[in-house]
Design a protein around this motif. Structure first.
Motif, PDB file in Angstrom:
ATOM      1  N   HIS A  98       0.737  -1.313   0.214  1.00 46.06           N
ATOM      2  CA  HIS A  98       0.054  -0.274  -0.306  1.00 46.06           C
ATOM      3  C   HIS A  98       0.953   1.215  -0.483  1.00 46.06           C
ATOM      4  O   HIS A  98       1.656   1.356   0.460  1.00 46.06           O
ATOM      5  CB  HIS A  98      -0.811  -0.097   1.186  1.00 46.06           C
TER       6      HIS A  98
ATOM      7  N   HIS B 200       1.746   4.519   1.776  1.00 42.54           N
ATOM      8  CA  HIS B 200       1.360   4.738   3.408  1.00 42.54           C
ATOM      9  C   HIS B 200       1.637   6.171   2.957  1.00 42.54           C
ATOM     10  O   HIS B 200       2.257   7.051   2.700  1.00 42.54           O
ATOM     11  CB  HIS B 200       2.493   3.723   4.117  1.00 42.54           C
TER      12      HIS B 200
ATOM     13  N   HIS C 109       4.161  -6.254   2.910  1.00 44.95           N
ATOM     14  CA  HIS C 109       3.666  -6.737   4.018  1.00 44.95           C
ATOM     15  C   HIS C 109       3.567  -8.237   3.191  1.00 44.95           C
ATOM     16  O   HIS C 109       3.873  -8.783   2.475  1.00 44.95           O
ATOM     17  CB  HIS C 109       2.238  -6.539   4.617  1.00 44.95           C
TER      18      HIS C 109
HETATM   19 CU   LIG Z   1       0.373  -1.204   4.529  1.00 40.40          CU
END
Ligand SMILES: [Cu+2]
Length: 185
Positions: free
Chosen positions: A94, A96, A163
């Motif tokens: 993602h 961030h 992640h």
């Molecule tokens: Cu993330």
């Protein structure tokens, strides 16, 4: 409109110490619709957020292409040299809101969320309000993700965090393994 309408930077970097920075060939941005231009995205060294731990991203390289349109933003995230033991594995990733700092996963802070940045205290968490770039590793150790979001990315020091797990509907994706610094101007 010509290519100068948008600014696309590409970068590639070694995730591990042992691998030198590798020139990662990224394709030029695709022609966009309603391209408002104005996006500046810097890509720097990919950093290891778990330096004390062996994971398949050690030694990987990555690059991000960002194209800001009028009312939307497109992202292309590409990785190479992921260890082949991770073939077929899906990693969450993602954008961030905070910076990417080696060894400090917390520095990247929360997901970039357009509702939160607008001051909404009960932001929607979805691929329409955040930038989710989950990718699957192929047999050659590469992966890529593409996302277009219905908002224009705001300037700042950001990061793409990779992640350990795929992104769940609530936005969680397990431990933070690595990050790519992204400077949006
Ligand atoms: Cu993330």
């Amino acid at each position: 409109m010509g290519r100068q309408g948008r600014t696309v930077l590409r970068g590639a970097v070694a995730l591990g110490v042992a691998v030198p920075a590798v020139a990662l060939a990224l394709q030029p941005a695709q022609a966009g619709n309603g391209d408002g231009g104005g996006a500046v995205v810097a890509v720097d060294d990919l950093r290891d957020l778990q330096p004390g731990r062996v994971d398949p991203l050690d030694g990987a390289t990555a690059g991000l292409t960002v194209v800001r349109h009028d009312g939307s933003t497109s992202f292309t995230f590409r990785l190479q040299h992921v260890q082949k033991t991770a073939s077929e594995r899906v990693f969450g990733a993602h954008l961030h809101v905070g910076p990417c700092v080696a060894g400090d996963g917390g520095a990247a802070k929360a997901h970039y969320n357009t509702d939160s940045l607008a001051g909404d205290t009960t932001p929607e968490i979805s691929r329409d309000t955040e930038v989710w770039l989950d990718f699957q590793v192929n047999a050659g150790g590469s992966g890529h993700a593409f996302a277009t979001v219905p908002f224009e990315i705001q300037p700042g020091q950001r990061s793409v965090v990779v992640h350990a797990l795929p992104t769940a509907p609530n936005g969680t994706a397990g431990d933070r393994l690595a990050c790519l610094p992204v400077v949006v101007r």
